[in-house]
Design an enzyme around this catalytic site. Structure first.
Site, PDB file in Angstrom:
ATOM      1  N   LYS A 112       0.670  -1.333   0.020  1.00 38.03           N
ATOM      2  CA  LYS A 112      -0.137  -0.077  -0.015  1.00 38.03           C
ATOM      3  C   LYS A 112       0.918   1.262  -0.168  1.00 38.03           C
ATOM      4  CE  LYS A 112      -4.317  -1.988   0.732  1.00 38.03           C
ATOM      5  NZ  LYS A 112      -3.700  -3.522   0.317  1.00 38.03           N
TER       6      LYS A 112
HETATM    7  C1  LIG Z   1      -4.160  -4.615  -0.594  1.00 42.61           C
HETATM    8  C2  LIG Z   1      -3.318  -5.744  -0.793  1.00 42.61           C
HETATM    9  C3  LIG Z   1      -3.593  -6.733  -1.587  1.00 42.61           C
HETATM   10  C4  LIG Z   1      -4.319  -6.595  -2.527  1.00 42.61           C
HETATM   11  O1  LIG Z   1      -4.163  -5.566  -3.555  1.00 42.61           O
HETATM   12  P1  LIG Z   1      -5.388  -5.041  -4.557  1.00 42.61           P
HETATM   13  O2  LIG Z   1      -4.713  -4.138  -5.348  1.00 42.61           O
HETATM   14  O3  LIG Z   1      -6.254  -4.501  -3.504  1.00 42.61           O
HETATM   15  O4  LIG Z   1      -5.979  -6.196  -5.375  1.00 42.61           O
HETATM   16  C5  LIG Z   1      -2.729  -7.790  -1.499  1.00 42.61           C
HETATM   17  N1  LIG Z   1      -1.702  -8.000  -0.615  1.00 42.61           N
HETATM   18  C6  LIG Z   1      -1.308  -6.986   0.491  1.00 42.61           C
HETATM   19  C7  LIG Z   1      -0.598  -7.546   1.555  1.00 42.61           C
HETATM   20  C8  LIG Z   1      -2.233  -5.985   0.412  1.00 42.61           C
HETATM   21  O5  LIG Z   1      -2.117  -5.137   1.318  1.00 42.61           O
END
Ligand SMILES: *Cc1c(COP(=O)(O)O)cnc(C)c1O
Length: 494
Positions: A112
């Site tokens: 993120k």
């Molecule tokens: C948010 C997140 C995802 C998923 O990503 P998207 O863009 O929502 O598909 C996968 N792994 C982790 C650790 C995340 O924080």
């Protein structure tokens, strides 16, 4: 370049305006009206650049209303060496025939950060560019990780404040410490007596309250959110698909023009969609494999063309993928069909009936690029154990789901290079990871678990997590759920 709604209301905005607005007025998502095209010279040119330079090169294709200086400023504030613990920012870890794109070297050790470091800079610059006089107050309800990543991204950013609500007893000790020790002059962190749904409903209620908005307006404040459907959160993610291709070129693992594939641990479909934009722009991408956990609504969709959210919700050991509505899929449907009316109909069916069916023609077009696979918790743990045994490399639970999907895909005879996208440091999910490595966990606290994982993996504990043990607690406010409005108003007046 203009941005339009996936649901076709006729709005047409510059990127800065779309980033301030977040969502289109008809509830649709903003998409670029046309996709910028790059050639192989552009791509080979990236090999000699730093990640920050690659970011400016890719972002400037989409954010045409930002000047080069503005983009450089945003990128250097977002991806500075003081914030990321790898100079490469998003290093491609090449281990023999395997390649893992590590997106977790930012301040909160999860992917993120890649988007939430840059979005606040793009937003702050957008406010200046458009002459917006309001101060923006970002409200977030979090079950843990997004709140911290948003706080780190928005702290001390001009003309923006951020307030995060978390469920008092609904986050882990480390997650709570990450938030309550948050520094910055424009941040507030508040515990809500209740669960995550209480915190989220409270934030939604505040967003929907027109009188409240008018009251804030008198203070010169407007509310906004940092959620993953903002174009300013999606566009930063396109960069690392290009960057990893450049790294494979540089390492001599592929020749210019050679197609590669990616496997992406998927929840809201933002990360993998960024890979699709890279492909549409001209990056040689063959397949994008969408990896899910037991909440495998996307696997079924990619197999049948039916998206059906009416199903049991599972809590898994890869919680960031525990999602039944993948919002960014709407952007894919728009680009595949070019038909906003149709997209609006499907989204209405999803809202009213919980399902929609795109039909065989659209499905075939999607399947030409996307594959889908899923793994349950047992397979996820097995994979972590197996990969550690073979490679002395520790995967986190989300990345393990993708690793398993990548191996299934390779077993079908695919010969192109595969990049597994890695979305979290194993330290963020240390309990599940340690169990997967065969450790039994007794009454150790979370800091002892960090040490334990360090001893086994030989990887350094991320600085942000190690520092928590001694950081000062700055945020102690606890409110009842019906007191959230008052807390927001008080913070807005500060
Ligand atoms: C948010 C997140 C995802 C998923 O990503 P998207 O863009 O929502 O598909 C996968 N792994 C982790 C650790 C995340 O924080």
């Amino acid at each position: 370049m203009k941005y339009i709604s996936t649901r076709g209301n006729g709005q047409s905005l510059e990127s800065a305006e779309a980033i301030i607005a977040g969502l289109a007025e008809d509830g649709g998502l903003f998409v670029p009206e046309t996709i910028p095209q790059v050639n192989m010279d552009f791509i080979t040119g990236l090999t000699a650049m730093t990640y920050q330079e690659r970011a400016v090169a890719v972002l400037s294709q989409f954010l045409t209303d930002y000047t080069a200086e503005e983009l450089q400023g945003c990128v250097s504030r977002a991806y500075g060496s003081n914030k990321f613990d790898s100079e490469a920012i998003a290093p491609l870890n090449i281990m023999g025939d395997d390649a893992v794109l590590e997106l977790w070297h930012g301040p909160t050790s999860a992917f993120k950060d890649m988007a939430l470091q840059l979005l606040p800079q793009l937003l702050s610059t957008a406010l200046k560019k458009t002459g917006e006089k309001h101060e923006i107050l970002i409200l977030v309800a979090t079950s843990g990780d997004t709140g911290k990543a948003a706080l780190e991204g928005f702290k001390d950013v001009d003309q923006i404040k951020i307030m995060v609500f978390y469920p008092e007893n609904g986050v882990s000790r480390i997650q709570r410490l990450q938030m309550t020790t948050q520094q910055g002059n424009n941040v507030a962190v508040v515990a809500v007596k209740g669960n995550f749904d209480d915190a989220q409903s409270g934030v939604k209620r505040i967003f929907g309250n027109k009188e409240f908005a008018a009251e804030l307006d008198k203070q010169g404040v407007a509310l906004s959110s940092a959620n993953s459907i903002n174009w300013g959160r999606l566009v930063p993610q396109i960069v690392y698909y290009f960057s990893s291709y450049a790294e494979l070129l540089k390492a001599g693992k592929i020749k210019a023009g050679e197609e590669i594939s990616f496997t992406v641990p998927t929840g809201n479909f933002g990360d993998i969609l960024a890979g699709y934009y890279a492909k549409l722009m001209g990056l040689p991408v063959k397949k994008l494999i969408c990896a899910s956990n037991t909440n495998n609504v996307l696997t079924d969709f990619l197999k049948t063309g039916v998206y059906d959210r009416q199903r049991e919700f599972f809590k898994t050991i890869s919680p960031s993928m525990d999602i039944l509505i993948s919002s960014n899929l709407e952007r894919l449907l728009y680009h595949i069909t070019g038909d906003a009316k149709l997209v609006a109909q499907w989204m209405q069916q999803l809202a009213e009936k919980g399902r929609y069916d795109v039909g065989s023609e659209v499905l075939a077009k999607i399947q030409a690029v996307f594959g889908g696979d899923w793994a349950d918790d047992a397979v996820t743990k097995e994979t972590i154990g197996k990969v550690f045994k073979e490679k002395k490399y520790v995967l986190d639970t989300h990345t393990a789901v993708a690793w398993d999907g990548a191996k299934h895909y390779e077993a079908t005879g695919a010969e192109e290079k595969m990049v597994v996208v890695s979305t979290a440091s194993p330290y963020k999910f240390n309990e599940s990871v340690l169990t997967a490595l065969g450790e039994t966990i007794g009454d150790e606290d979370e800091f002892q678990l960090l040490d334990k994982l360090q001893n086994i993996s030989g990887m350094a504990i991320p600085a942000g997590l190690a520092a928590l043990k001694t950081s000062e607690i700055k945020h102690k406010q606890v409110v009842e759920k019906q007191e959230m409005d008052a807390a927001v108003l008080a913070f807005a007046k500060q």
